[in-house]
Scaffold this active site. Structure first.
Site, PDB file in Angstrom:
ATOM      1  N   HIS A  17       0.837  -1.205   0.000  1.00  0.00           N
ATOM      2  CA  HIS A  17       0.000   0.000   0.000  1.00  0.00           C
ATOM      3  C   HIS A  17       0.877   1.262   0.000  1.00  0.00           C
ATOM      4  O   HIS A  17       0.613   2.215  -0.736  1.00  0.00           O
ATOM      5  CB  HIS A  17      -0.871   0.061   1.258  1.00  0.00           C
ATOM      6  CG  HIS A  17      -1.907  -1.017   1.391  1.00  0.00           C
ATOM      7  ND1 HIS A  17      -2.065  -1.756   2.534  1.00  0.00           N
ATOM      8  CD2 HIS A  17      -2.860  -1.472   0.534  1.00  0.00           C
ATOM      9  CE1 HIS A  17      -3.063  -2.608   2.395  1.00  0.00           C
ATOM     10  NE2 HIS A  17      -3.566  -2.473   1.183  1.00  0.00           N
ATOM     11  N   LYS A  41     -17.182  -7.103   6.993  1.00  0.00           N
ATOM     12  CA  LYS A  41     -15.874  -7.728   7.239  1.00  0.00           C
ATOM     13  C   LYS A  41     -15.575  -7.695   8.736  1.00  0.00           C
ATOM     14  O   LYS A  41     -16.013  -6.793   9.443  1.00  0.00           O
ATOM     15  CB  LYS A  41     -14.775  -6.962   6.491  1.00  0.00           C
ATOM     16  CG  LYS A  41     -14.740  -7.240   5.000  1.00  0.00           C
ATOM     17  CD  LYS A  41     -13.457  -6.683   4.390  1.00  0.00           C
ATOM     18  CE  LYS A  41     -13.458  -6.762   2.876  1.00  0.00           C
ATOM     19  NZ  LYS A  41     -12.384  -5.960   2.278  1.00  0.00           N
ATOM     20  N   ARG A  90      -2.415  -5.739  -8.193  1.00  0.00           N
ATOM     21  CA  ARG A  90      -1.450  -6.814  -7.922  1.00  0.00           C
ATOM     22  C   ARG A  90      -1.551  -7.870  -9.008  1.00  0.00           C
ATOM     23  O   ARG A  90      -1.906  -7.582 -10.141  1.00  0.00           O
ATOM     24  CB  ARG A  90      -1.735  -7.423  -6.555  1.00  0.00           C
ATOM     25  CG  ARG A  90      -1.223  -6.619  -5.419  1.00  0.00           C
ATOM     26  CD  ARG A  90      -1.788  -7.108  -4.121  1.00  0.00           C
ATOM     27  NE  ARG A  90      -3.231  -6.930  -4.088  1.00  0.00           N
ATOM     28  CZ  ARG A  90      -3.978  -7.052  -3.014  1.00  0.00           C
ATOM     29  NH1 ARG A  90      -3.419  -7.377  -1.880  1.00  0.00           N
ATOM     30  NH2 ARG A  90      -5.261  -6.851  -3.060  1.00  0.00           N
ATOM     31  N   SER A 128      -2.913  -7.576   3.108  1.00  0.00           N
ATOM     32  CA  SER A 128      -3.100  -7.440   4.554  1.00  0.00           C
ATOM     33  C   SER A 128      -3.422  -8.794   5.162  1.00  0.00           C
ATOM     34  O   SER A 128      -2.947  -9.118   6.252  1.00  0.00           O
ATOM     35  CB  SER A 128      -4.238  -6.464   4.850  1.00  0.00           C
ATOM     36  OG  SER A 128      -3.931  -5.196   4.355  1.00  0.00           O
TER      37      SER A 128
HETATM   38  P1  ADP Z   1      -5.954  -6.020   0.941  1.00  0.00           P
HETATM   39  O1  ADP Z   1      -6.791  -6.163   2.170  1.00  0.00           O
HETATM   40  O2  ADP Z   1      -6.289  -7.030  -0.135  1.00  0.00           O
HETATM   41  O3  ADP Z   1      -4.480  -5.946   1.174  1.00  0.00           O
HETATM   42  P2  ADP Z   1      -7.094  -3.315   0.582  1.00  0.00           P
HETATM   43  O4  ADP Z   1      -8.554  -3.366   0.416  1.00  0.00           O
HETATM   44  O5  ADP Z   1      -6.601  -2.726   1.848  1.00  0.00           O
HETATM   45  O6  ADP Z   1      -6.376  -4.695   0.277  1.00  0.00           O
HETATM   46  O7  ADP Z   1      -6.414  -2.583  -0.670  1.00  0.00           O
HETATM   47  C1  ADP Z   1      -6.587  -1.267  -1.049  1.00  0.00           C
HETATM   48  C2  ADP Z   1      -5.985  -1.043  -2.410  1.00  0.00           C
HETATM   49  O8  ADP Z   1      -4.601  -1.336  -2.388  1.00  0.00           O
HETATM   50  C3  ADP Z   1      -6.567  -1.891  -3.547  1.00  0.00           C
HETATM   51  O9  ADP Z   1      -6.594  -1.090  -4.712  1.00  0.00           O
HETATM   52  C4  ADP Z   1      -5.571  -3.018  -3.668  1.00  0.00           C
HETATM   53  O10 ADP Z   1      -5.574  -3.582  -4.970  1.00  0.00           O
HETATM   54  C5  ADP Z   1      -4.272  -2.277  -3.389  1.00  0.00           C
HETATM   55  N1  ADP Z   1      -3.201  -3.119  -2.876  1.00  0.00           N
HETATM   56  C6  ADP Z   1      -3.231  -3.936  -1.807  1.00  0.00           C
HETATM   57  N2  ADP Z   1      -2.056  -4.563  -1.629  1.00  0.00           N
HETATM   58  C7  ADP Z   1      -1.240  -4.130  -2.630  1.00  0.00           C
HETATM   59  C8  ADP Z   1       0.104  -4.425  -3.035  1.00  0.00           C
HETATM   60  N3  ADP Z   1       0.841  -5.324  -2.378  1.00  0.00           N
HETATM   61  N4  ADP Z   1       0.597  -3.791  -4.132  1.00  0.00           N
HETATM   62  C9  ADP Z   1      -0.170  -2.923  -4.813  1.00  0.00           C
HETATM   63  N5  ADP Z   1      -1.443  -2.607  -4.499  1.00  0.00           N
HETATM   64  C10 ADP Z   1      -1.972  -3.200  -3.423  1.00  0.00           C
END
Ligand code: ADP
Length: 161
Positions: A17, A41, A90, A128
């Site tokens: 992120h 969630k 991703r 996450s």
């Molecule tokens: P997650 O819970 O799957 O990690 P979130 O809902 O918090 O994801 O993700 C928010 C945004 O960040 C989304 O657009 C997601 O595709 C992106 N994102 C999450 N992890 C990564 C990563 N490792 N690299 C790039 N973008 C990411």
């Protein structure tokens, strides 16, 4: 002024992120990281905790602010007067659902443009949920999150908060 919103659950924020946030900062005048409240969630961290961890992790980035929102993302963009929606992409698994969301948001609010930033390869499989899983099982997560997040996960796992 180009104001971009980067939404997500951020439960908790990972280095993947942060990479997207840092790169967005260079493209836009202002980046608002929006913690989206999704009551279906069951998060590890409360919204306030997620916002606090994000603020700490982004404190050196002057054009980044952190906020939270419950409800339609498009309503938040209108409130913030933002016309750019940033999403991280991703591995191919993200593509289908992100494409669907971008198409729906395009219909709901045609003046908003979704911009996809491709992950750096080292963060391609970082999420996450995997960080929480490894952390809960006592694995080393220093390569995946910032120091404040690592400590916060250890406290949760140790039952200290
Ligand atoms: P997650 O819970 O799957 O990690 P979130 O809902 O918090 O994801 O993700 C928010 C945004 O960040 C989304 O657009 C997601 O595709 C992106 N994102 C999450 N992890 C990564 C990563 N490792 N690299 C790039 N973008 C990411």
């Amino acid at each position: 002024m180009r104001i971009a919103v980067y939404p997500g659950s951020f439960d908790p924020v990972t280095l993947g992120h942060l990479d997207i946030i840092e790169r967005s900062c260079k493209l836009f005048d202002k980046v608002i990281v929006a913690v989206m409240i999704n009551s279906s969630k069951r998060p590890m961290f409360s919204v306030d905790e997620r916002v606090a961890l994000l603020r700490e992790a982004t404190k050196n980035l002057p054009n980044v602010s952190v906020d939270c929102h419950e409800g339609l993302l498009i309503d938040y963009l209108k409130k913030a007067d933002a016309k750019i929606l940033v999403k991280g992409l991703r591995a191919i698994s993200d593509f289908e659902s992100e494409f669907q969301m971008a198409s729906v948001n395009q219909k709901l609010c045609p003046e908003v443009e979704t911009v996809f930033i491709m992950t750096r390869t080292e963060y391609m499989y970082l999420s996450s949920s995997i960080v929480k899983e490894v952390g809960t099982l006592g694995g080393d997560i220093t390569n995946f999150v910032t120091e404040n997040v690592r400590v916060a996960i250890e406290q949760k796992v140790g039952g200290k908060s």
